[in-house]
Scaffold this active site. Structure first.
Site, short mmCIF file in Angstrom:
data_model
loop_
_atom_site.label_atom_id
_atom_site.label_comp_id
_atom_site.label_asym_id
_atom_site.label_seq_id
_atom_site.Cartn_x
_atom_site.Cartn_y
_atom_site.Cartn_z
N SER A 137 -0.25 5.91 11.92
CA SER A 137 -0.19 4.67 11.65
C SER A 137 -0.25 3.70 12.90
O SER A 137 0.39 3.92 13.85
CB SER A 137 0.94 4.02 10.48
OG SER A 137 1.15 2.66 10.41
N HIS A 183 4.74 5.20 3.16
CA HIS A 183 4.65 4.23 4.05
C HIS A 183 3.74 3.10 3.61
O HIS A 183 3.91 1.94 3.85
CB HIS A 183 4.24 4.80 5.42
CG HIS A 183 3.73 3.60 6.64
ND1 HIS A 183 2.47 3.07 6.59
CD2 HIS A 183 4.32 3.26 7.73
CE1 HIS A 183 2.46 2.39 7.73
NE2 HIS A 183 3.42 2.35 8.46
N LYS A 208 3.28 9.31 4.89
CA LYS A 208 2.37 8.19 5.33
C LYS A 208 1.71 7.62 4.05
O LYS A 208 1.64 6.39 3.86
CB LYS A 208 1.29 8.77 5.91
CG LYS A 208 0.00 7.72 6.37
CD LYS A 208 0.73 6.60 7.12
CE LYS A 208 -0.21 5.76 7.70
NZ LYS A 208 -1.42 5.17 7.11
N GLU A 251 3.95 -0.70 3.04
CA GLU A 251 3.13 -1.55 3.58
C GLU A 251 2.64 -2.82 2.55
O GLU A 251 2.63 -3.99 2.65
CB GLU A 251 2.00 -0.75 4.39
CG GLU A 251 0.85 -1.79 4.85
CD GLU A 251 -0.06 -0.95 5.45
OE1 GLU A 251 0.10 0.17 6.28
OE2 GLU A 251 -1.47 -0.87 5.05
C1 6PG Z 1 -1.77 2.17 8.90
C2 6PG Z 1 -2.48 1.60 7.68
C3 6PG Z 1 -3.62 2.33 7.33
C4 6PG Z 1 -4.51 1.88 6.03
C5 6PG Z 1 -4.67 0.30 6.16
C6 6PG Z 1 -5.62 -0.09 4.83
O1 6PG Z 1 -0.57 2.64 8.67
O2 6PG Z 1 -2.39 2.11 9.95
O3 6PG Z 1 -1.58 1.76 6.51
O4 6PG Z 1 -3.61 3.40 7.29
O5 6PG Z 1 -5.48 2.70 5.88
O6 6PG Z 1 -3.66 -0.37 6.03
O7 6PG Z 1 -5.00 0.20 3.55
P1 6PG Z 1 -6.02 -0.68 2.38
O8 6PG Z 1 -7.27 -0.70 2.78
O9 6PG Z 1 -5.42 0.19 1.37
O10 6PG Z 1 -5.07 -1.85 2.09
#
Ligand code: 6PG
Length: 470
Positions: free
Chosen positions: A130, A187, A184, A191
């Site tokens: 991430s 996570h 993840k 998010e």
């Molecule tokens: C991270 C993010 C990443 C994720 C994007 C897009 O931890 O760096 O979680 O892995 O792919 O945030 O997610 P969405 O396109 O589903 O919003």
């Protein structure tokens, strides 16, 4: 014998290229592979010294260049591509080699690959990474799961490249099989929840307090200096400042209000339903992206219904209330995600240590926040804590802010400002902290129409009543 490279990486897109350069910055030699010659050449050029960073489109050249056990990370799109890359690699690998999938793979895919590769003597890791492109280059949070012994080979590299929080690396071995991908996934669910909440508060400030973009920038920037300190609050404050290249205004006002998603938030919700763990703040964040996608219908519906006229609130008062409401709902969202992790750990045998997870989320990842230091301490004090809301240190934090959440939710409801994340967080809190809920009535109804039986408060046993009078 020529010198072999310490680390291999397949998939030289932005994430892959940045990750491999980060590995090289930290004193390890690295070799990349991609089917795209341009990407291979771009990496060689950017790497500067082929003794440190090299790359090839040829899979044999790639695998031959690596020291054993080979440590090969895949940063390719999740799904079929991962299986294809694994198949391409297999003929060139030896017993004990390690493949690390750094993408957002679905956890059951990781379990399948783990079992398949174990049979072939290959160690497989699902490692959530991430922090986006910048994180990959300067220090991401890494969530690896797989074979514990094999992790020792990867550990020094991951610890070196990961983000640091007060010197502590934001990476740790999390558990067997798909533990890393699962963590993840959750996570990302969190998010989604935090992003939804920050956008709702933006809506309240804008509609209810007439906050300009500059004022929004100032409010979020100020919050980021306090207990709401977090990556998402920080970037939100910066977003409000961004000028638009194409018009005179700010960019944020020109962005279409339809949020896309790649699926990890939805997976979190789906799996929470399977586990029977309530995560309504995350569920609604997924639903809101879906509602946002119905732009055309929303425009039609908007014209069909009257909306209450918004009664404005004093700016200063609104800023105070929303800060508290956001803090409260952030806590509730982390509590739900971590509750899901604790339960999944038992269900899938991950043996997760929630304190370790909170610890490696303190820097590098998208949901990094000052709060995570407190969360780490709460789970250190009681590693079997089923829910953050039961932690004595959190009782006070929640108690002091819940009233503001009530006021903001009521204000949104009265004024027709949708605050589903905030109200779901509040309702979850009110329900989770209620010793008595009205679901005794549901049990009575179930027994009435379907003889589904019920239990009693005052004595043990399973009961059924003939409810109908005649
Ligand atoms: C991270 C993010 C990443 C994720 C994007 C897009 O931890 O760096 O979680 O892995 O792919 O945030 O997610 P969405 O396109 O589903 O919003």
């Amino acid at each position: 014998m020529e010198n072999k490279y310490d680390f291999g990486l397949v998939g030289l897109g932005v994430m892959g290229r940045n990750f491999i350069l980060n590995v090289a910055d930290n004193g390890f030699t690295a070799f990349g592979n991609d089917i795209d010659t341009e990407k291979v050449n771009a990496l060689i050029t950017e790497g500067g010294d082929t003794a440190k960073v090299n790359a090839s489109t040829d899979i044999k050249d790639f695998t031959t260049a690596l020291s054993t056990p080979r440590k090969i990370m895949l940063l390719v799109p999740s799904g079929k591509v991962v299986d294809i890359v694994i198949e391409n690699l297999l003929p060139h690998l030896e017993d004990g080699d390690i493949i690390i999938d750094g993408g957002n793979s679905f956890y059951t895919d990781t379990d399948r690959r783990d079992a398949y590769l174990k049979d072939k003597g290959i160690n497989f890791f699902g490692a959530g990474v991430s922090g986006g492109a910048k994180g990959a280059r300067r220090g991401p949070s890494i969530m690896p799961g797989g074979n514990k012994e094999a992790y020792q080979h990867v550990k020094p590299i991951f610890e070196a490249v990961s983000a640091k929080y007060n010197g502590d690396p934001c990476v740790a071995y999390l558990g067997p099989k798909s533990a890393g991908n699962y963590v993840k996934m959750v996570h990302n669910g969190i998010e989604y929840g935090l992003m939804q909440l920050t956008s709702e508060i933006y809506d309240v400030l804008k509609k209810g307090g007439d906050f300009s973009n500059d004022e929004l920038h100032t409010a979020y920037a100020k919050w980021n200096q306090g207990r709401l300190q977090s990556f998402l609050v920080e970037i939100t404050s910066e977003i409000f400042e961004q000028e638009d290249d194409l018009t005179d205004g700010r960019l944020v006002d020109q962005i279409l209000d339809k949020a896309k998603q790649k699926g990890t938030g939805k997976w979190t919700s789906q799996n929470a339903m399977d586990l029977g763990i309530p995560i309504p703040s995350i569920d609604i964040a997924v639903s809101m992206r879906e509602i946002s996608a119905l732009k055309k219908e929303r425009i039609t519906a908007d014209e069909l219904y009257n909306r209450p006229k918004v009664t404005h609130m004093d700016k200063e008062q609104l800023e105070k209330l929303t800060e508290q409401a956001l803090y409260f709902s952030f806590i509730i969202t982390y509590a739900q995600g971590l509750h899901q992790l604790a339960d999944a750990s038992k269900e899938y045998g991950y043996e997760l240590d929630i304190a370790v997870i909170a610890k490696i989320w303190r820097a590098g990842c998208i949901i990094r926040a000052g709060l995570l230091a407190d969360i780490t301490e709460a789970f250190k004090a009681d590693k079997d804590l089923p829910n953050l809301l039961l932690s004595p240190t959190f009782v006070e934090k929640v108690q002091r802010t819940v009233q503001a959440a009530r006021i903001v939710v009521a204000y949104g409801a009265t004024n027709g400002i949708p605050l589903p994340g905030l109200s779901n967080s509040l309702t979850y809190f009110d329900a989770y902290t209620s010793a008595r809920l009205p679901l005794n009535l549901i049990q009575a109804q179930r027994d009435y129409f379907g003889s589904h039986t019920y239990e009693r408060l005052d004595r043990e046993g399973i009961f059924h009543t003939e409810w109908e009078k005649s």
